[in-house]
Design a protein around this motif. Structure first.
Motif, short mmCIF file in Angstrom:
data_model
loop_
_atom_site.label_atom_id
_atom_site.label_comp_id
_atom_site.label_asym_id
_atom_site.label_seq_id
_atom_site.Cartn_x
_atom_site.Cartn_y
_atom_site.Cartn_z
N CYS A 107 23.59 6.42 6.85
CA CYS A 107 23.06 6.45 8.49
C CYS A 107 21.41 6.58 8.37
N LYS A 108 21.23 7.11 7.16
CA LYS A 108 19.21 7.56 7.17
C LYS A 108 18.68 6.24 7.17
N MET A 109 19.43 5.09 5.52
CA MET A 109 18.58 3.89 5.40
C MET A 109 18.85 3.03 6.57
N ALA A 110 19.88 3.29 7.23
CA ALA A 110 20.59 1.87 8.54
C ALA A 110 18.89 2.17 8.87
N GLU A 111 18.68 3.36 9.38
CA GLU A 111 17.40 3.76 10.76
C GLU A 111 16.28 3.60 9.92
N GLU A 112 15.99 3.37 8.88
CA GLU A 112 14.72 3.67 8.33
C GLU A 112 14.52 2.05 6.95
N ASP A 113 15.21 1.61 7.00
CA ASP A 113 15.07 0.87 5.67
C ASP A 113 14.20 -0.76 5.88
N THR A 114 14.08 -0.90 6.64
CA THR A 114 12.96 -1.42 6.88
C THR A 114 11.82 -1.08 6.89
N CYS A 115 11.41 -0.13 7.27
CA CYS A 115 9.66 0.29 7.01
C CYS A 115 9.96 1.16 5.82
N PHE A 116 11.60 1.38 4.81
CA PHE A 116 10.83 1.64 3.82
C PHE A 116 10.97 1.45 2.69
N ILE A 117 11.41 -0.53 3.18
CA ILE A 117 11.51 -1.19 2.00
C ILE A 117 9.93 -2.29 2.22
N GLU A 118 9.55 -1.84 3.11
CA GLU A 118 8.09 -2.90 3.45
C GLU A 118 7.17 -2.21 2.89
N ALA A 119 6.90 -0.06 2.98
CA ALA A 119 6.71 0.51 2.49
C ALA A 119 6.63 0.35 0.04
N VAL A 120 8.38 0.07 -0.52
CA VAL A 120 8.45 -0.23 -1.63
C VAL A 120 7.64 -2.02 -1.81
N THR A 121 7.58 -3.05 -0.91
CA THR A 121 7.39 -4.18 -1.47
C THR A 121 5.40 -4.38 -1.31
N MET A 122 4.89 -3.18 -0.16
CA MET A 122 3.12 -2.68 -1.00
C MET A 122 3.31 -1.92 -1.67
N LEU A 123 4.40 -0.81 -2.49
CA LEU A 123 3.85 -0.49 -3.71
C LEU A 123 4.22 -1.31 -4.47
N SER A 124 4.77 -2.51 -4.91
CA SER A 124 5.02 -3.17 -5.85
C SER A 124 3.89 -4.38 -5.86
N LYS A 125 3.22 -4.80 -4.60
CA LYS A 125 1.89 -5.73 -4.15
C LYS A 125 0.87 -4.74 -5.40
N LEU A 126 0.71 -3.37 -5.25
CA LEU A 126 -0.16 -2.14 -5.69
C LEU A 126 -0.28 -2.24 -6.92
N THR A 127 1.25 -2.06 -7.59
CA THR A 127 1.33 -1.87 -8.53
C THR A 127 1.11 -2.94 -9.81
N ASN A 128 1.36 -4.39 -8.74
CA ASN A 128 0.43 -5.87 -9.76
C ASN A 128 -0.62 -5.99 -10.09
N SER A 129 -1.27 -5.62 -8.02
CA SER A 129 -3.23 -5.63 -8.70
C SER A 129 -3.55 -4.66 -9.65
N LEU A 130 -3.20 -3.48 -9.81
CA LEU A 130 -3.26 -2.10 -10.96
C LEU A 130 -3.42 -2.32 -12.04
N SER A 131 -1.69 -3.26 -12.44
CA SER A 131 -1.60 -4.14 -13.48
C SER A 131 -2.94 -5.10 -14.44
N GLU A 132 -3.93 -5.39 -13.27
CA GLU A 132 -4.44 -6.50 -14.05
C GLU A 132 -5.69 -5.93 -14.61
N PHE A 133 -5.75 -4.39 -14.57
CA PHE A 133 -6.83 -4.08 -15.30
C PHE A 133 -6.76 -3.11 -16.58
#
Length: 665
Positions: A107-133
């Protein structure tokens, strides 16, 4: 991008938390204090670092952009505090989800998953960018944190995807959520929600996932692939769908049987297994494979190549398993009764190909098409071999005893019924015989040469031309018909009475003709000219019978030789009446036991006999009855009135002698 979905409580939702009653709040806090104190402290500390969700999102976006624009990898830009804050918020939310029971967590995920997944997607991009250094730079600590949180997020998403794929209750709950009213705030607080289920109607497609669940799986899959976790995502999906597919096959009562067991299995048992196998193959073609393709396309809509690859791997495993059974069946001992199951198998295998063409990757498509075609060819060759063995069955059917009464021979019934059922597969048999001829000609060009004359019809009234004996299958069919004719001709010689011989041939010829006319498929193969020629042959048997039986009767009833010097000779009259009585009694006695089971043919015979005999007898009776003395002498020589002859003729070909016995008594 994570925007104002991130609130100051570390939740991915825009809904504020309403105050709870004092009683419930105190009870809840007292009950959960020991477990949640550390989490509350973390949330409180996090709240002090966030001015608002929008500013946090913008900070992360700007930082990722600055990382991408930094050309000197040894001198990265300073990492803002918002990076750590953002990572800890994502980690906090994962912990909260994991602390829930499965249903509440859903029930929690059904309500919040869009925002959560967007956050995880941003975290992924952030991690990829940091790993270049390089390691050891000022970004290393933040990279370690984001990598750790991303790993936990991917583990969580992997488990969520598995649950969504495998838990039918989750799919059911998703339909409930879609068609229900609920308090979203209570869901976010982790309290049990009161769901009002709306009724849904209509049959569900395979596989049965609601649009909500499909959307969630799609978002999770896209996020995992973007984060570089394609292998983990595909592995979870593949295992789940293979298990689900296996369950469907079990529901269809199909189990894998090794080749040795198939070889040893009695036909009655194997026939049942083949029936189940055909049901599974047809279900794969029409329902299961198309359903799996639709599901994969929905879950991996952003990655069509992955979807195609996953379906190809699933289809390959299933198809090979199905083909193994068909291969084993094709290697069993061949017999006539197996033909129709072989043809059913051939058609089921053939119908798999369009599904594979539409859904598999090119490499897999070519591989499976080759495997399917090879197995189909082997089943087809077995069917051709069985059908051609019918020739040997006819040749080897050598009878020593004639069929009583000249009835239709069992061989005739067997062959014609066999051909009738076989011609229901006319299109399939035409195809496999054509393939058989191509294969034979490629191995030995001079081996198969049509030896039958080509028979071509004139244009039919409907504008289509009927041709017999012009295709490999029709040539085989005509060959079988000719062999049957030859066999029946030989069997007719078992009858000593020539008239009965013609009755036997007439019965069998008429049966064959009626079977052909009664089956559109056989009629189409044999053609109208063949039917007309067969009708002529049957009529000739009829004429031959009349000549053999009633020709002598008509000679007795002839007026020739009845007079000497212009006067009727009484002794000749007496002799003729006596000879007629004797001959007619013998004919009636014997031919009442003869069999003509076709009612129309029986009627035609009786009518034709009556048309010959009764007028002749009536004429003879009327002309010469007067030359016999009245009284006992007349009764001694005149046994039948003309009306009696007609009655007795109507008793012929009934297959019993009871009528004559009754008359004598």
């Amino acid at each position: 991008m994570v925007k104002n979905h991130l609130d100051k409580n570390g939740s991915f939702t825009g809904s504020p938390k309403p105050p709870r009653s004092a009683t419930s709040t105190e009870a809840s806090r007292a009950d959960q204090h020991s477990r949640n104190s550390s989490q509350e402290e973390l949330d409180h500390s996090l709240n002090t670092h966030i001015e608002d969700a929008k500013k946090l999102s913008e900070d992360i976006d700007r930082f990722v952009e600055s990382l991408s624009m930094c050309h000197d990898k040894s001198n990265p830009p300073e990492v803002p505090d918002s990076v750590d804050t953002f990572s800890k918020i994502v980690e906090s939310r994962i912990k909260k989800y994991n602390s829930c029971e499965n249903a509440t967590r859903f029930c929690k995920m059904a309500e919040e998953d869009t925002c959560f997944i967007e956050a995880v997607t941003m975290l992924s991009k952030l991690t990829n960018s940091l790993s270049e250094f390089p390691s050891g730079s000022m970004t290393t600590r933040s990279l370690n944190l984001t990598s750790m949180v991303l790993q936990r997020a991917m583990t969580f998403m992997e488990e969520e995807l598995r649950n969504l794929l495998e838990d039918s209750r989750v799919s059911s709950n998703s339909r409930i959520l879609k068609n229900s009213s609920f308090n979203a705030t209570n869901l976010l607080d982790g309290e049990q929600c009161d769901l009002t289920l709306s009724e849904s109607s209509g049959e569900e497609e395979y596989p049965s996932y609601s649009p909500d669940v499909l959307t969630r799986m799609n978002r999770i899959a896209s996020a995992m692939i973007l984060a570089g976790y394609e292998t983990e995502c595909c592995q979870v999906y593949s295992i789940s769908r293979r298990n689900a597919f296996s369950e469907q096959m079990k529901k269809l009562e199909f189990e894998r049987i090794n080749m040795e067991d198939v070889q040893r299995m009695p036909w009655d048992s194997l026939e049942g297994e083949i029936t189940r196998w055909i049901r599974v193959v047809k279900s794969c073609s029409t329902t299961l494979f198309p359903g799996e393709k639709r599901l994969g396309d929905s879950v991996f809509s952003d990655s069509p190549m992955i979807s195609r690859s996953l379906f190809s791997n699933l289809a390959r495993a299933i198809v090979i398993q199905l083909l193994d059974f068909a291969e084993a069946v094709s290697m069993t001992k061949r017999s006539a009764e197996k033909l129709f199951k072989y043809l059913d198998m051939y058609e089921a295998i053939r119908d798999l190909i369009p599904t594979i063409n539409e859904s598999c990757s090119n490499e897999c498509e070519n591989e499976l098409k080759s495997e399917i075609s090879a197995t189909g060819d082997r089943i087809g060759e077995s069917a051709v071999s069985i059908f051609c063995d019918l020739e040997n069955s006819i040749k080897n059917d050598v009878a020593r005893t004639p069929v009583p009464g000249g009835a239709v021979h069992p061989l005739t019934r067997y062959v014609m019924n066999y051909l009738k059922y076989a011609c229901e597969y006319k299109g399939t048999l035409e195809h496999i015989f054509q393939q058989h001829v191509k294969l034979e000609e490629s191995n030995s060009p001079a081996k198969l040469k049509p030896t039958l004359e080509v028979e071509t019809e004139n244009e039919s009234p409907h504008g289509s031309e009927t041709v017999a004996g012009t295709t490999p299958f029709s040539i085989q069919l005509v060959t079988i018909m000719d062999l049957l004719d030859t066999n029946l001709e030989a069997k007719s010689n078992l009858y000593r009475d020539p008239a009965l011989r013609h009755i036997f041939l007439m019965n069998n010829g008429r049966y064959i003709l009626q079977k052909v006319k009664g089956s559109a498929e056989i009629h189409q193969v044999m053609g109208d000219t063949w039917c007309r020629r067969r009708s002529t042959i049957v009529r000739q048997y009829h004429k031959n019978y009349q000549r053999e039986t009633w020709g002598k009767v008509l000679q007795i009833l002839s007026h020739d030789g009845m007079q000497v010097h212009g006067k009727v000779v009484k002794t000749t009259v007496k002799e003729r009446f006596k000879n007629f009585n004797t001959m007619f009694d013998e004919i009636h006695r014997s031919q009442s036991t003869w069999v003509v089971s076709d009612e129309q043919l029986q009627s035609e015979l009786r009518v034709s006999i009556s048309a010959l005999v009764i007028p002749a007898y009536r004429s003879f009776f009327g002309r010469f009855r007067q030359y016999l003395d009245n009284g006992k002498q007349a009764e001694k020589y005149v046994k039948y009135q003309p009306e009696d002859i007609e009655t007795l003729i109507d008793e012929l070909f009934d297959g019993n002698s009871a009528s004559m016995a009754r008359r004598k008594t």
